[in-house]
Write a protein that holds these residues in place. Structure first.
Motif, PDB file in Angstrom:
ATOM      1  N   GLY A  39       0.647  -1.273  -0.109  1.00  0.00           N
ATOM      2  CA  GLY A  39      -0.013   0.034  -0.205  1.00  0.00           C
ATOM      3  C   GLY A  39       0.930   1.166   0.075  1.00  0.00           C
ATOM      4  O   GLY A  39       2.157   1.137   0.012  1.00  0.00           O
ATOM      5  N   GLU A  40       0.034   2.381  -0.236  1.00  0.00           N
ATOM      6  CA  GLU A  40       0.536   3.813  -0.114  1.00  0.00           C
ATOM      7  C   GLU A  40      -0.361   4.488   0.798  1.00  0.00           C
ATOM      8  O   GLU A  40      -1.347   4.281   0.889  1.00  0.00           O
ATOM      9  CB  GLU A  40       0.850   4.148  -1.479  1.00  0.00           C
ATOM     10  N   GLY A  41       0.250   5.708   1.522  1.00  0.00           N
ATOM     11  CA  GLY A  41      -0.616   6.583   2.008  1.00  0.00           C
ATOM     12  C   GLY A  41      -1.061   5.876   3.385  1.00  0.00           C
ATOM     13  O   GLY A  41      -2.005   6.359   4.003  1.00  0.00           O
ATOM     14  N   LEU A  44       2.247   2.358   7.840  1.00  0.00           N
ATOM     15  CA  LEU A  44       3.123   1.086   7.865  1.00  0.00           C
ATOM     16  C   LEU A  44       3.547   0.470   6.406  1.00  0.00           C
ATOM     17  O   LEU A  44       4.413  -0.583   6.602  1.00  0.00           O
ATOM     18  CB  LEU A  44       2.354  -0.146   8.841  1.00  0.00           C
ATOM     19  N   ALA A  45       3.003   1.121   5.520  1.00  0.00           N
ATOM     20  CA  ALA A  45       3.464   0.470   4.348  1.00  0.00           C
ATOM     21  C   ALA A  45       4.832   0.381   4.116  1.00  0.00           C
ATOM     22  O   ALA A  45       5.867   1.218   4.405  1.00  0.00           O
ATOM     23  CB  ALA A  45       2.610   1.285   2.945  1.00  0.00           C
ATOM     24  N   GLY A  46       5.283  -0.506   3.390  1.00  0.00           N
ATOM     25  CA  GLY A  46       6.758  -0.731   2.957  1.00  0.00           C
ATOM     26  C   GLY A  46       7.273  -2.193   3.084  1.00  0.00           C
ATOM     27  O   GLY A  46       6.799  -2.822   3.480  1.00  0.00           O
ATOM     28  N   THR A  47       8.559  -2.166   2.834  1.00  0.00           N
ATOM     29  CA  THR A  47       9.276  -3.447   2.941  1.00  0.00           C
ATOM     30  C   THR A  47      10.294  -3.059   3.952  1.00  0.00           C
ATOM     31  O   THR A  47      10.978  -2.198   3.899  1.00  0.00           O
ATOM     32  CB  THR A  47      10.167  -3.863   1.417  1.00  0.00           C
ATOM     33  N   HIS A  48      10.237  -4.075   5.080  1.00  0.00           N
ATOM     34  CA  HIS A  48      11.152  -3.825   6.257  1.00  0.00           C
ATOM     35  C   HIS A  48      11.943  -5.154   6.465  1.00  0.00           C
ATOM     36  O   HIS A  48      11.222  -6.263   6.255  1.00  0.00           O
ATOM     37  CB  HIS A  48       9.965  -3.714   7.676  1.00  0.00           C
ATOM     38  N   ARG A  49      13.280  -4.897   6.583  1.00  0.00           N
ATOM     39  CA  ARG A  49      14.131  -5.967   6.614  1.00  0.00           C
ATOM     40  C   ARG A  49      15.221  -5.991   7.790  1.00  0.00           C
ATOM     41  O   ARG A  49      15.279  -4.859   7.902  1.00  0.00           O
ATOM     42  CB  ARG A  49      15.169  -5.890   5.317  1.00  0.00           C
ATOM     43  N   GLN A 118       4.535 -11.805   3.925  1.00  0.00           N
ATOM     44  CA  GLN A 118       4.054 -10.945   2.939  1.00  0.00           C
ATOM     45  C   GLN A 118       2.419 -10.929   3.222  1.00  0.00           C
ATOM     46  O   GLN A 118       1.747 -11.656   3.466  1.00  0.00           O
ATOM     47  CB  GLN A 118       4.017 -11.938   1.335  1.00  0.00           C
ATOM     48  N   GLU A 119       2.102  -9.407   3.642  1.00  0.00           N
ATOM     49  CA  GLU A 119       0.808  -9.071   4.015  1.00  0.00           C
ATOM     50  C   GLU A 119      -0.211  -9.072   2.783  1.00  0.00           C
ATOM     51  O   GLU A 119       0.192  -8.365   1.738  1.00  0.00           O
ATOM     52  CB  GLU A 119       0.668  -7.907   4.798  1.00  0.00           C
ATOM     53  N   TYR A 120      -1.325  -9.471   2.792  1.00  0.00           N
ATOM     54  CA  TYR A 120      -2.351  -9.014   1.729  1.00  0.00           C
ATOM     55  C   TYR A 120      -3.504  -8.436   2.677  1.00  0.00           C
ATOM     56  O   TYR A 120      -3.973  -9.073   3.566  1.00  0.00           O
ATOM     57  CB  TYR A 120      -2.979 -10.262   1.063  1.00  0.00           C
ATOM     58  N   ILE A 121      -3.689  -7.184   2.768  1.00  0.00           N
ATOM     59  CA  ILE A 121      -4.562  -6.304   3.263  1.00  0.00           C
ATOM     60  C   ILE A 121      -5.439  -5.510   2.594  1.00  0.00           C
ATOM     61  O   ILE A 121      -5.193  -5.285   1.283  1.00  0.00           O
ATOM     62  CB  ILE A 121      -3.653  -5.606   4.441  1.00  0.00           C
ATOM     63  N   ASP A 122      -6.346  -4.874   3.171  1.00  0.00           N
ATOM     64  CA  ASP A 122      -7.256  -3.919   2.635  1.00  0.00           C
ATOM     65  C   ASP A 122      -6.579  -2.528   2.610  1.00  0.00           C
ATOM     66  O   ASP A 122      -6.668  -1.714   3.399  1.00  0.00           O
ATOM     67  CB  ASP A 122      -8.639  -3.962   3.195  1.00  0.00           C
ATOM     68  N   THR A 123      -5.612  -2.458   1.598  1.00  0.00           N
ATOM     69  CA  THR A 123      -4.965  -1.016   1.559  1.00  0.00           C
ATOM     70  C   THR A 123      -5.715   0.062   1.505  1.00  0.00           C
ATOM     71  O   THR A 123      -5.426   1.140   1.949  1.00  0.00           O
ATOM     72  CB  THR A 123      -3.787  -1.252   0.477  1.00  0.00           C
ATOM     73  N   GLN A 124      -6.879   0.102   0.610  1.00  0.00           N
ATOM     74  CA  GLN A 124      -7.703   1.422   0.268  1.00  0.00           C
ATOM     75  C   GLN A 124      -8.363   1.707   1.606  1.00  0.00           C
ATOM     76  O   GLN A 124      -8.418   2.681   1.844  1.00  0.00           O
ATOM     77  CB  GLN A 124      -8.759   0.899  -0.667  1.00  0.00           C
ATOM     78  N   LEU A 126      -7.246   1.286   4.873  1.00  0.00           N
ATOM     79  CA  LEU A 126      -6.189   1.633   5.552  1.00  0.00           C
ATOM     80  C   LEU A 126      -5.565   3.266   5.199  1.00  0.00           C
ATOM     81  O   LEU A 126      -5.524   3.966   5.940  1.00  0.00           O
ATOM     82  CB  LEU A 126      -4.897   0.936   5.776  1.00  0.00           C
ATOM     83  N   ALA A 127      -5.736   3.336   3.884  1.00  0.00           N
ATOM     84  CA  ALA A 127      -5.279   4.492   3.315  1.00  0.00           C
ATOM     85  C   ALA A 127      -6.067   5.610   3.589  1.00  0.00           C
ATOM     86  O   ALA A 127      -6.072   6.796   4.006  1.00  0.00           O
ATOM     87  CB  ALA A 127      -5.036   4.355   1.652  1.00  0.00           C
ATOM     88  N   ARG A 128      -7.556   5.247   3.387  1.00  0.00           N
ATOM     89  CA  ARG A 128      -8.659   5.949   3.656  1.00  0.00           C
ATOM     90  C   ARG A 128      -8.560   6.467   5.149  1.00  0.00           C
ATOM     91  O   ARG A 128      -9.150   7.771   5.394  1.00  0.00           O
ATOM     92  CB  ARG A 128      -9.815   5.093   3.316  1.00  0.00           C
ATOM     93  N   ALA A 129      -8.369   5.693   5.957  1.00  0.00           N
ATOM     94  CA  ALA A 129      -8.342   5.933   7.236  1.00  0.00           C
ATOM     95  C   ALA A 129      -7.342   6.970   7.800  1.00  0.00           C
ATOM     96  O   ALA A 129      -7.294   7.782   8.741  1.00  0.00           O
ATOM     97  CB  ALA A 129      -8.360   4.820   8.145  1.00  0.00           C
TER      98      ALA A 129
END
Length: 138
Positions: A39-41, A44-49, A118-124, A126-129
């Motif tokens: 996601g974006e916006g 927590l979005a991103g790749t964390h290593r 690997q998460e599969y989430i409702d990015t929309q 979360l971005a809307r919130a």
């Protein structure tokens, strides 16, 4: 490791996340863990290593997102992969806006440690919130 052992490692990892027990969490994570949050916006979005980024994203989550889990997640496993299926409700603290997120975590366990998420989430949702209005207010 057996499928049963892999599921228990993932359950222990989730318990450590839920209580934000950094010591237990890092003990269950591979040194080179990779966690992809799509996601974006939203915060927590991103790749964390690695351990440092894992600790940082979970600290950020505790500071910026209020989350509840209305029912226990389901664990489905095959080989070294464990899928965790669940739902979260909560709000983004900066905006005070609520969200509902139906999610799946696809987790790989390697040598008794969580190595990849690997998460599969409702990015929309979360971005809307997370979205502020033009004045910078929620």
């Amino acid at each position: 490791m057996s499928i049963k052992e892999n599921v228990q490692i993932v359950k222990d990892f989730f318990a450590a996340m839920g209580s934000y027990n950094e010591h237990d969490l890092l003990a269950l994570a591979a040194e080179d863990i990779e966690w992809i949050i799509p996601g974006e916006g939203w915060p927590l979005a991103g790749t964390h290593r690695g351990h440092a980024e894992l600790a940082a994203v979970l600290k950020k989550a505790s500071e910026e997102v209020e989350m509840k889990y209305p029912k226990p997640p389901e664990f489905v496993a095959q080989g070294d992969r464990v899928l965790v299926v669940g739902v979260a409700t909560g709000k983004i603290k900066a905006t005070n806006k609520p969200f509902r997120d139906d999610w799946i975590f696809d987790i790989t366990v390697r040598d008794g440690k969580v190595a990849h998420i690997q998460e599969y989430i409702d990015t929309q949702a979360l971005a809307r919130a997370s979205q502020m209005d033009a004045s910078g207010l929620a």
